[in-house]
Enzyme design. Structure first.
Site, PDB file in Angstrom:
ATOM      1  N   TYR A 229      66.326  47.445  40.282  1.00 24.49           N
ATOM      2  CA  TYR A 229      66.223  48.748  39.644  1.00 24.49           C
ATOM      3  C   TYR A 229      65.058  48.666  38.674  1.00 24.49           C
ATOM      4  CZ  TYR A 229      70.396  51.027  41.395  1.00 24.49           C
ATOM      5  OH  TYR A 229      71.294  51.652  42.207  1.00 24.49           O
ATOM      6  N   ASP A 257      66.133  55.053  46.171  1.00 22.09           N
ATOM      7  CA  ASP A 257      66.922  56.267  46.406  1.00 22.09           C
ATOM      8  C   ASP A 257      67.796  56.641  45.216  1.00 22.09           C
ATOM      9  OD1 ASP A 257      68.899  54.344  46.476  1.00 22.09           O
ATOM     10  OD2 ASP A 257      69.457  54.674  48.567  1.00 22.09           O
ATOM     11  N   HIS A 349      72.515  54.300  50.406  1.00 26.10           N
ATOM     12  CA  HIS A 349      73.152  53.708  49.233  1.00 26.10           C
ATOM     13  C   HIS A 349      74.692  53.754  49.383  1.00 26.10           C
ATOM     14  CE1 HIS A 349      71.903  52.822  44.870  1.00 26.10           C
ATOM     15  NE2 HIS A 349      73.184  52.573  44.877  1.00 26.10           N
TER      16      HIS A 349
HETATM   17  O1  173 Z   1      75.721  52.356  43.512  1.00 24.91           O
HETATM   18  C1  173 Z   1      75.849  51.999  42.341  1.00 24.91           C
HETATM   19  O2  173 Z   1      76.928  52.077  41.753  1.00 24.91           O
HETATM   20  C2  173 Z   1      74.700  51.484  41.641  1.00 24.91           C
HETATM   21  O3  173 Z   1      73.734  51.238  42.294  1.00 24.91           O
HETATM   22  C3  173 Z   1      74.684  51.297  40.192  1.00 24.91           C
HETATM   23  C4  173 Z   1      73.632  51.788  39.453  1.00 24.91           C
HETATM   24  C5  173 Z   1      73.646  51.662  38.078  1.00 24.91           C
HETATM   25  C6  173 Z   1      74.703  51.054  37.450  1.00 24.91           C
HETATM   26  C7  173 Z   1      75.743  50.515  38.193  1.00 24.91           C
HETATM   27  C8  173 Z   1      75.726  50.635  39.559  1.00 24.91           C
END
Ligand code: 173
Length: 489
Positions: A229, A257, A349
């Site tokens: 991320y 995404d 996702h």
């Molecule tokens: O899919 C998710 O839950 C995920 O990608 C996510 C994103 C940020 C914080 C925790 C999970």
């Protein structure tokens, strides 16, 4: 740290308010409300499943660390054991023996029963009406096999390479966050099982275990990918990526995404229902809404301004192959190729982002056609992966026949370790193996390179509504498959 003084519980308790907020745990992205809930108290129990152990040392300046704590003087936030928790523990004790688990669905049934409600809600939830998460399964059922016969399948081989790395299966463990909500060892269950079974693990940016804990637990030569991320603060991302590369990670999967996290309503409702105490403390706060669910609460660092313009920067900071995870159209597959990515994951996702986005399997069809037209496919330096809804080796074989190099599997491995720890994950991998052996024999494929588009009929895959008359008598007579049974308690 040794010259810091030792604090007492009562001393910390005096700082249990807005003006002076001290907490005890082993700039907070979830905002101040949730911290204030634990102000003046020992927050370790609530903190641990959500945060990697190095979150504080990485993000909080050393001068904010007030000192060591004399634990004998501390008021713990003691969680009362509820009836529901007792029931769950009883079910955990009576869960089906691992020998009785024969498919991925079995793991899901057990996980649903034994997980804390909040964890189940977070893991199982998908966005909006959850149309896409269900479509992910259905898409595989719209593809039919065209098996070949009499091909001497006495020995079959399903090993492969993914991004040039050896894998005993054409399956990698896809990133899932917050593993410690489901098991005290969190993602390490995956790491240990993957080491024993020769499978590649993709480490999540938001894993509960720290990146280094996972790498430190690796077997010599074990292969990892990293799911990324991208932080609004690119310096944090640069350090993270370069650290991962130094520690031997073999591929960078940038999630593309999720500029904003999907609304997962099961997760949101759970937060609303069970966090009554927290909601009260948080009432007058603006930064964290009480109904947003655990994922949204910790995702504010993700940069929604991420764009194609950033790809050269990623290429400048790492030599790891770059894969864009979350491609959903042929147009973007082409842009990814032209931007110099070494791969793409056709993914929605796990149905958790844009609801009614198509399944990765369906997207694969148009992506392969478009890349072929431009001479971009097949290409040993550009691989296509698919994830979402994979529960069977037969699903994987369909994706591979249509042009994927490998598939990602997330929730099934997660559920396997929630219910059975490392052993569960190993069992899940073993089940895939058994299924590969049988399905490849029946399909007439001795190795994965024998898989070809002619082995499937995908003509119905892009049809989203298939009207057929209900076969009522058959439906009434059909005995649904049974799931693993709990022992009587
Ligand atoms: O899919 C998710 O839950 C995920 O990608 C996510 C994103 C940020 C914080 C925790 C999970």
């Amino acid at each position: 740290m040794s010259d810091l003084r030792v604090l007492t519980g009562p001393e910390v308790e005096q700082h249990g308010n807005r003006d002076s907020c001290w907490i005890i745990v082993h700039e907070h992205p979830g905002g101040s409300k949730i911290i204030l809930k634990y102000a003046g108290k020992d927050a370790t129990e609530a903190y641990e499943p959500i945060h990697p152990p190095d979150a504080i040392t990485t993000n909080l300046p050393v001068d904010k660390h007030l000192g060591a704590i004399d634990t004998s003087t501390v008021v713990k936030v003691v969680k009362e054991v509820t009836e529901a928790e007792k029931q769950r523990q009883a079910l955990m004790d009576a869960r089906p023996p691992l020998d009785n688990i024969i498919n991925m669905h079995d793991f899901e049934v057990v996980a649903k029963a034994v997980l804390p409600e909040k964890a189940w809600a977070y893991y199982s939830s998908a966005s909006d009406d959850e149309i896409t998460i269900r479509e992910n399964r259905l898409a595989y059922q719209r593809v039919w096999f065209r098996p070949r016969i009499l091909r001497d399948v006495s020995s079959v081989d399903w090993s492969t390479t993914i991004l040039g790395q050896k894998s005993s299966l054409p399956v990698y463990i896809s990133a899932t966050a917050l593993g410690k909500l489901g098991h005290p060892d969190g993602e390490l269950c995956l790491t240990r099982a993957a080491a024993k079974q020769g499978v590649i693990q993709m480490i999540a940016t938001l894993a509960s275990c720290s990146f280094d804990d996972i790498i430190d637990a690796a077997a010599p030569g074990q292969t990892f990918f990293l799911q990324l991320y991208v932080n609004r603060d690119r310096e944090i991302t640069r350090k993270y990526v370069q650290h991962a590369e130094r520690r031997g990670v073999k591929g960078l999967f940038i999630t593309v995404d999720a500029p904003q996290l999907g609304r997962r309503e099961k997760d949101m409702r759970m937060k609303f229902v069970d966090d009554g105490a927290g909601a009260k403390v948080q009432e007058n706060q603006k930064d964290v809404k009480k109904d947003q669910g655990v994922a949204r609460a910790i995702s504010s660092f993700i940069d929604p301004s991420l764009s194609w313009k950033d790809i050269p920067w990623f290429k400048s900071i790492t030599k790891m192959p770059i894969v864009l995870k979350g491609i959903a159209t042929a147009e973007d597959a082409i842009l990814a190729y032209e931007a110099g990515a070494q791969g793409i994951v056709l993914s929605n996702h796990g149905g958790r982002q844009l609801d009614t986005a198509r399944s990765g399997l369906e997207v694969l069809l148009e992506v392969v056609v478009a890349l072929r037209q431009r001479g971009y496919f097949p290409n040993p330096n550009f691989e296509i992966y698919v994830d979402g809804g994979v529960r069977r080796a037969s699903d994987v074989l369909k994706a591979l026949a249509l042009g994927a190099k490998a598939v990602g599997v997330g929730r099934p491995f997660l559920y396997a370790f929630c219910a059975y720890g490392q052993e569960g994950v190993e069992k899940a991998i073993q089940i895939f193996r058994d299924e590969f052996e049988m399905n490849m024999r029946l399909l007439g494929a001795k190795s994965l390179s024998d898989l070809e588009p002619e082995m499937v009929d995908a003509s119905a895959l892009t049809q989203h509504v298939v009207m057929v008359p209900q076969d009522n008598l058959y439906q009434n007579t059909y005995q649904p498959l049974a799931v693993a049974q709990f022992r009587s308690t």
